[in-house]
Structures are given as structure tokens and as C-alpha cells.
Write an enzyme that holds these catalytic residues in place. Structure first.
Site: not given
Ligand SMILES: *[C@@H]1O[C@H](CO)[C@@H](O)[C@H](O)[C@H]1NC(C)=O
Length: 485
Positions: A363, A159
Site C-alpha cells: 500500500d 493511493d
């Protein structure tokens, strides 16, 4: 468990959990047919290749391309979370997109809008959905790395939108969700040690978890929550991390040894944080690899991508670079300068302030790219105009521009490019243009933010199959097509 869950209330819940702990002790699977199409600004697609993702699910990823192992010593294979066999129930497309909404809300909660409107912020924070066991903030791609001595393999969701790495730890005093591999047992590792409460590292953990640490005996206790009620609470610890096929080791890697974890993290053992904070895996491996990493997210669950620490991981022939910025608006995040969009070869008329007002982060865990409202309406307008030959289909959750291709053998799709500072263009491939439910519902894979002040997010559908290079030290982000399938 029921009464325990009742205690969970955003935003105090993780702090509460820390206290409780102490008291008890495209993803579109499109085969893009090689198109030597005359129209440079369009892609010709055979509709029969627009397979719904389920058709290609497999537990066994295809073998790595030849030479991959030797070329990418610090590389980890990347697989889609829903392609891993650990997950008992696969979420529907609607559920995936609903969860994506919740992730975006949690990112917005962590990035201060430039237009400060405190009422709006407060409203958003309260409005976060609280769904036990959902996957907010957990990204969608997993890598396997080793932890401890002797090393134990763990599959973690990686992440770029968060900093803290944690894994579920035995004996799971409170709760562990179901994971594929055996839960990490710190007592079986000769190199494991706890971080003490008096260590300066303990007080610094707050910056990576957004929650004050606690203390159990002399051991530092962390807690982290992901927007809704997914969380991990446990001991802040150190152990040896092992990476890649050449087994490069990073001693004294700081991570969370989670004794109380909740959330369907897809059968993974936890999370690998690749944000900008000093506790992220990127910062902690900086002495070995520089603050440099790259990845390729595969568009099919049958193929593998890579996550590589250090240089030399990419296969793409041509990389285009733009600036990678840090911002006090959101210190964990990687900001980029999106400046324009072109559709079918024409640059859309969008005022530059539309992009500078909000700013943009890249992201790995957000699925669908979110654009400022004016940018999205310009894109939607131009795209739907060029697609007006095709019958429309109902909206799919947040995706409002969908088509029914069931009566066509081939379709012609306008190319979409995202234009970044420094002249870098992300020329999207089909997996970055369409999110396919089935051939009767093929949707433009973009959504608009509600508020012009909300940060824009470059999501993972648009990054599929590109090598994406984060040269953090040099302040550059690169894209190269053809990094993986
Ligand atoms: C780490 O701290 C916890 C809580 O104090 C303790 O139960 C555990 O035995 C410690 N582990 C090591 C290796 O010191």
C-alpha cells in the site's frame, strides 16, 4: 455545519450524504552515509545525519535529475504531502502515526480476514475512530496532473489502496476543504460531461466506492468515505486527463467531481486511485500503458520521486521481482507473498503459516509496515538484541522499539531484509528501518498486528527510495534500490 456533521455516522454516513446532496440538489529523513563497512550485515550511520524531517522541509523540490524529463515521458513528479506548501499546519509524528492506525483499520475493514470471525469484524467496524477532518485513507504522496480542456493542473494524492479518482469541483455546493490550486470548474472545460443515472457505469461505481450511487436530475451521484469521516460526494463524470511532461492525454477519464468534500487532504485537490478496480487510473489507462506503472517515493521532502504509467520509468539498475496477486479477500488491493524476514544477515525462524494465514498487501498510503504478531515479535526480538548497546527511548505511538542516540557519534544498525516469493528480497535502506522523531527518539519503523488473522501491510516507509514496479498484466511486482533520493 455542526448539525450536518452530527448526521455523519459510520457506516451509513456516506449514503446519508448522497441523500442529503440529492435533497438540496520516513518518513525518516536519514542521510545514509556511504558505508564501506566491513560488516556486510550492518549499516554504519553517522548520528548527525539523522535529521528530524522538519529540518529538511522546503516548498521548492530540488530539480529533477538530468535526463529524467526525456526518459520519463509518462512520468509525474512525486512529492511528499507534507512537503507541499498548501498545508497550513503540519501534523506531529504522533498524529501521523495515529492517522496511520486509522488507515490500517479501514484497510482491514475492506480485506476479509481468512479466519472468519464475524464478531471481531463487527467490533472493528464499530471501533473506527471518527475524527472530522483527518486524513485517513488519503495516502501521503502527491502528483500533479491535468484535467479538462483547456487543461487545469491538479495535485492529487495517489493511493494504491483505493480505486476511485475524484477532485473537488466548483461550485462546491456543500463544502470544499482548502486546496492549493484553484478548484476544478467543470463548466470551464469543453470536454467535461456527466455520467447519466441510466448508464451501466453508474451502477458499477459502487464496486469502486463501496457506496450505492444516487441520482440528481439525470446525473449519477457518487459518494466515497475513507474509514473515518473524510469523504467526497458529487457527480460521476468524464473528462480528458493529461499526464506527464509530454502531455499524454486520456480522453473520457471517469472521475468524481466532488461538490461536498471533507478532510484535510493536505491541500491537494483530491485523490488518484491506483487500485485494481475497472475505474482505477491504472485500469482506465490500460489501453495506452498496459496495466503497468511504477513509482519511487522520496525519503526527503526536498527531493522528488516519480509515478510513471507504462514501462520505462525506472532508474534502478537491478530489479527483483515477486508475484503480484489478486485476491477475492480484497479485490482492490495488490497482494504480495511475504515469506520471511532476515535481520543482521540471519533469517528469522518464523513459521510460513504466520504469513499465509493473513496474506500481505502493498500500500502506498500506509506509513508503517504491519506484520503478523508472531513475525513482528521475532523481528523486534532479533533487532533489539543486536541494538542492545544503545540506550532505549520511550515508545512513539505505535512504534515500541526506540533508541536514544544522543550520546553516540556513529551507530551500527543491523540490516533488515523482507523476503518474498520468487526469491525477491527487499533489502531495506536506513529510511526503511528507522522512523526518526529526533536523535533522542529513533524507532524501528515496524509494528505488529493485534490479530494473527489480520492482513499484513507493506507500508510506504519501507518502500522509500526504491523503484517499485507494478506489472499487473504479468502478475509481477518489482523492487529496485536507488530509484530516487
Ligand atoms: C452535470 O449534472 C449536474 C446535475 O444534474 C448539472 O447541474 C450540471 O450542469 C451538469 N453538467 C453538464 C456539463 O451537463
Amino acid at each position: 455545519m455542526g448539525s450536518f456533521r452530527d448526521l455523519i455516522r459510520w457506516p451509513l454516513s456516506v449514503s446519508l450524504l448522497v441523500l442529503l446532496f440529492l435533497s438540496t440538489q520516513c518518513f525518516c529523513l536519514i542521510n545514509q552515509h556511504a558505508s564501506n563497512h566491513k560488516q556486510l550485515h550492518a549499516l554504519q550511520v553517522e548520528v548527525s545525519t539523522l535529521l528530524p524531517p522538519h529540518a529538511q522541509y522546503s516548498c521548492k523540490p530540488s530539480p529533477s535529475p538530468k535526463g529524467m524529463k526525456s526518459k520519463r515521458g509518462n512520468s509525474l513528479e512525486v512529492r511528499h504531502r507534507h512537503g507541499a506548501c498548501g498545508e497550513s499546519r503540519r501534523p506531529s509524528h504522533e498524529e501521523i502515526l495515529e492517522q496511520d492506525k486509522a488507515r490500517v483499520e479501514s484497510i482491514k475493514g475492506r480485506v476479509k480476514p481468512k479466519l472468519v470471525d464475524t464478531d471481531r469484524i463487527r467490533q472493528k467496524a464499530v471501533g473506527l475512530p471518527a475524527k472530522p477532518g483527518s486524513t485517513v485513507g488519503s495516502g501521503n504522496y502527491i502528483v500533479t496532473l491535468g484535467l479538462g480542456t483547456p487543461k487545469k493542473d491538479l495535485s492529487l494524492i495517489f493511493d494504491t489502496g483505493s480505486d476511485f479518482t475524484w477532485t473537488q469541483c466548483a461550485p462546491c455546493t456543500k463544502s470544499c476543504y482548502k486546496q492549493k490550486e484553484p478548484v476544478f470548474d467543470p463548466s470551464a472545460s469543453s470536454t467535461y460531461s456527466n455520467v447519466t443515472c441510466t448508464s451501466p457505469l453508474c451502477s458499477e461505481v459502487r464496486a469502486a466506492t463501496s457506496t450505492d450511487p444516487g441520482c440528481s436530475g439525470s446525473t449519477c451521484v457518487y459518494g466515497i468515505q475513507y474509514g473515518d469521516s473524510s469523504f467526497s460526494v458529487g457527480f460521476f463524470a468524464k473528462d480528458t486527463l493529461s499526464l506527464g511532461s509530454d502531455v499524454d492525454t486520456v480522453p473520457n477519464f471517469l472521475f468524481g467531481c466532488g461538490e461536498n468534500n471533507q478532510g484535510l487532504f493536505g491541500g491537494s485537490a483530491g485523490l488518484l486511485g491506483l487500485g485494481r478496480n475497472k475505474f482505477s487510473a491504472v485500469s482506465q489507462t490500460a489501453s495506452k500503458y498496459g496495466t503497468y506503472f511504477s513509482y519511487c517515493l522520496p525519503s526527503k521532502t526536498t527531493s522528488t520521486g516519480h509515478l510513471t504509467f507504462g514501462k520505462g520509468g525506472t532508474f534502478a539498475k537491478e530489479m527483483k521481482y515477486t508475484s503480484l496477486l489478486s485476491s477475492s479477500q480484497g479485490p482492490s488491493f495488490y497482494f504480495v507473498e511475504l515469506q520471511g524476514i532476515s535481520v543482521g544477515g540471519n533469517k528469522l525462524t518464523i513459521s510460513p503459516t504466520v504469513f499465509t494465514t493473513a496474506g500481505t498487501v502493498i500500500d502506498s498510503g500506509t506509513v508503517i509496515t504491519r506484520l503478523p504478531p508472531d513475525a513482528y515479535s521475532a523481528l523486534q526480538g532479533a533487532f533489539s538484541k543486536l541494538m542492545s548497546n544503545y540506550p532505549e527511548a520511550p515508545a512513539l505511538s505505535i512504534l515500541d522499539t526506540c533508541y536514544d542516540f544522543s550520546s553516540h557519534a556513529t551507530v551500527t544498525v543491523p540490516k533488515i531484509s523482507l523476503l518474498f516469493s520468487g526469491g525477491a528480497e527487499l533489502d531495506l535502506q536506513l529510511p526503511g528501518i528507522f522512523y526518526v522523531k529526533d536523535i533522542t527518539q529513533v524507532c524501528l519503523a515496524f509494528a505488529g498486528n493485534d490479530d494473527a488473522g489480520d492482513v499484513a501491510i507493506l507500508g510506504n516507509v519501507q518502500q522509500l527510495t526504491f523503484d517499485v514496479v507494478y506489472d499487473v498484466a504479468a502478475g509481477k511486482l518489482g523492487f529496485g534500490p536507488g530509484g530516487c533520493a
